[in-house]
Write an enzyme that holds these catalytic residues in place. Structure first.
Site, short mmCIF file in Angstrom:
data_model
loop_
_atom_site.label_atom_id
_atom_site.label_comp_id
_atom_site.label_asym_id
_atom_site.label_seq_id
_atom_site.Cartn_x
_atom_site.Cartn_y
_atom_site.Cartn_z
N GLN A 91 0.85 -1.20 0.00
CA GLN A 91 0.00 0.00 0.00
C GLN A 91 0.88 1.24 0.00
OE1 GLN A 91 -3.44 -0.65 3.07
NE2 GLN A 91 -1.76 -2.01 3.62
N ASN A 92 2.20 1.03 0.14
CA ASN A 92 3.11 2.17 0.26
C ASN A 92 3.41 2.78 -1.10
OD1 ASN A 92 3.14 1.46 2.91
ND2 ASN A 92 5.15 0.50 2.86
N VAL A 93 3.61 4.10 -1.08
CA VAL A 93 3.93 4.80 -2.33
C VAL A 93 5.43 5.12 -2.41
CG1 VAL A 93 1.59 5.67 -2.66
CG2 VAL A 93 3.21 7.03 -1.32
N HIS A 109 -1.58 1.38 -4.29
CA HIS A 109 -1.98 2.77 -4.08
C HIS A 109 -1.13 3.75 -4.89
CE1 HIS A 109 -4.03 1.75 0.05
NE2 HIS A 109 -4.74 1.38 -0.99
N GLY A 175 3.01 -4.55 8.91
CA GLY A 175 3.04 -3.09 9.12
C GLY A 175 1.87 -2.34 8.56
N LEU A 202 3.43 -3.95 14.81
CA LEU A 202 3.85 -3.43 16.12
C LEU A 202 2.71 -3.47 17.12
CD1 LEU A 202 6.33 -2.18 17.41
CD2 LEU A 202 5.55 0.06 16.64
N ALA A 219 9.08 -4.62 12.49
CA ALA A 219 9.27 -5.36 11.24
C ALA A 219 10.75 -5.64 10.99
CB ALA A 219 8.65 -4.58 10.07
P1 OAD Z 1 -1.08 3.05 9.07
O1 OAD Z 1 -0.34 4.27 9.50
O2 OAD Z 1 -2.57 3.10 9.11
O3 OAD Z 1 -0.64 1.80 9.96
C1 OAD Z 1 0.71 1.48 10.16
C2 OAD Z 1 0.77 0.24 11.05
O4 OAD Z 1 2.13 -0.13 11.16
C3 OAD Z 1 0.24 0.45 12.47
O5 OAD Z 1 -0.68 -0.58 12.79
C4 OAD Z 1 1.49 0.37 13.35
O6 OAD Z 1 1.24 -0.30 14.59
C5 OAD Z 1 2.43 -0.46 12.51
N1 OAD Z 1 3.85 -0.14 12.69
C6 OAD Z 1 4.43 1.06 12.91
N2 OAD Z 1 5.76 0.95 12.96
C7 OAD Z 1 6.05 -0.37 12.76
C8 OAD Z 1 7.26 -1.12 12.71
N3 OAD Z 1 8.46 -0.55 12.82
N4 OAD Z 1 7.16 -2.46 12.50
C9 OAD Z 1 5.96 -3.07 12.37
N5 OAD Z 1 4.79 -2.40 12.41
C10 OAD Z 1 4.82 -1.07 12.60
O7 OAD Z 1 -0.56 2.68 7.60
P2 OAD Z 1 -1.24 1.74 6.50
O8 OAD Z 1 -1.96 0.62 7.15
O9 OAD Z 1 -0.20 1.42 5.52
O10 OAD Z 1 -3.66 4.98 1.56
O11 OAD Z 1 -2.29 2.70 5.86
C11 OAD Z 1 -3.07 2.20 4.81
C12 OAD Z 1 -3.42 3.29 3.85
O12 OAD Z 1 -3.97 4.38 4.59
C13 OAD Z 1 -2.24 3.93 3.15
O13 OAD Z 1 -1.76 3.20 2.06
C14 OAD Z 1 -2.81 5.23 2.70
C15 OAD Z 1 -3.66 5.60 3.89
O14 OAD Z 1 -4.89 6.12 3.57
C16 OAD Z 1 -3.74 5.93 0.62
O15 OAD Z 1 -3.12 6.96 0.66
C17 OAD Z 1 -4.69 5.58 -0.49
#
Ligand code: OAD
Length: 239
Positions: A91-93, A109, A175, A202, A219
């Site tokens: 989902q990362n850009v 995305h 993540g 996490l 991660a």
């Molecule tokens: P989020 O910011 O919603 O979630 C990040 C997750 O990573 C959280 O559950 C954290 O607990 C976890 N996390 C943080 N640091 C970590 C680490 N070092 N190791 C393991 N886990 C860790 O991000 P996404 O789920 O990617 O979409 O968000 C999904 C989408 O929301 C994105 O792609 C974006 C946004 O809307 C668009 O822009 C279309």
């Protein structure tokens, strides 16, 4: 064994990129509606272009971390050992998976280092700022825009993703908070087609309860550990 891995912002956090939600999240300084919706792009294009220009610029200062590298290593071993298919969906850009060497990769995305023509649909590699709104060199009809899937827009390659989820025997999510559709549903699709499912995150995500196994932590530590377990003691490879 066919493997599908889904990653989110958490995998790039240890490289120095902000996640979206939670303390210090990317959106703490911005309203989502101002920068990440199709409406915002119509209403205030300068702000949206600048927001993504800044994020593209920030990529120069970061490097793939151990989790990105481990996924690329696993893909290499899977391909060389003919162990089944491997697909990485992010989902990362950011461009950290490709810089780590991942090849079978879907940016569902979109990607910061890509530009999109809204008229003809041409996509081209892009570096540097886009705020001057360059014309599309393919059709000449429109301004190029950041190749990012905004809210209210359709993610990329959903057909290919659906097929891979239904054909995999292991689905791993790393993540991601499970807060955004349709990625949050991937675990249920894979599971309903008999895949084993593992979450590495996490904190608890919104879909943790749907996984067979959950591993909590960073991660950068847990992904290499999981990958080493998957490839066992196989020797060789470029790593
Ligand atoms: P989020 O910011 O919603 O979630 C990040 C997750 O990573 C959280 O559950 C954290 O607990 C976890 N996390 C943080 N640091 C970590 C680490 N070092 N190791 C393991 N886990 C860790 O991000 P996404 O789920 O990617 O979409 O968000 C999904 C989408 O929301 C994105 O792609 C974006 C946004 O809307 C668009 O822009 C279309």
């Amino acid at each position: 064994m066919n493997i599908v891995v889904l990653t989110g912002a958490g995998i790039s956090q240890e490289s120095g990129l902000s996640t979206f939600r939670g303390g210090g999240g990317l959106w703490e300084d911005h309203q989502v509606d101002d920068v990440s919706t199709a409406k915002a792009l119509q209403k205030n294009p300068d702000l949206v272009y600048r927001f993504f220009d800044e994020r593209r610029g920030a990529l120069d200062a970061v490097e793939p971390n151990l989790a990105h590298m481990a996924l690329s290593k696993l893909e290499w071993h899977w391909r060389e050992g003919r162990k089944g298919s491997f697909l990485l969906i992010t989902q990362n850009v950011d461009d950290l998976h490709e810089r780590a060497g991942s090849a079978e990769l879907i940016h569902m995305h979109g990607a910061l280092k890509s530009a999109l023509c809204p008229s003809c649909g041409a996509r081209r590699p892009w570096d540097g700022p886009m705020v001057s709104r360059p014309n599309c060199s393919s059709c000449g009809r429109d301004w190029l825009r950041p190749d990012i899937v905004l809210f209210e827009e359709m993610p990329y390659q959903l057909g290919r993703i659906d097929k891979a989820l239904k054909a995999c025997s292991l689905f791993v999510s790393i993540g991601t908070s499970g807060a955004v559709y349709p990625a949050c549903d991937f675990v249920r699709t894979a599971k309903s087609y008999a895949a084993k499912t593992l979450e590495i995150n996490l904190e608890a995500s919104e879909v943790s309860a749907d996984f067979d196994e959950v591993r909590r932590g960073y991660a950068g530590a847990l992904v290499p550990e999981w990958v080493e377990g998957m490839i066992g003691d196989l020797d060789g490879g470029p790593f």
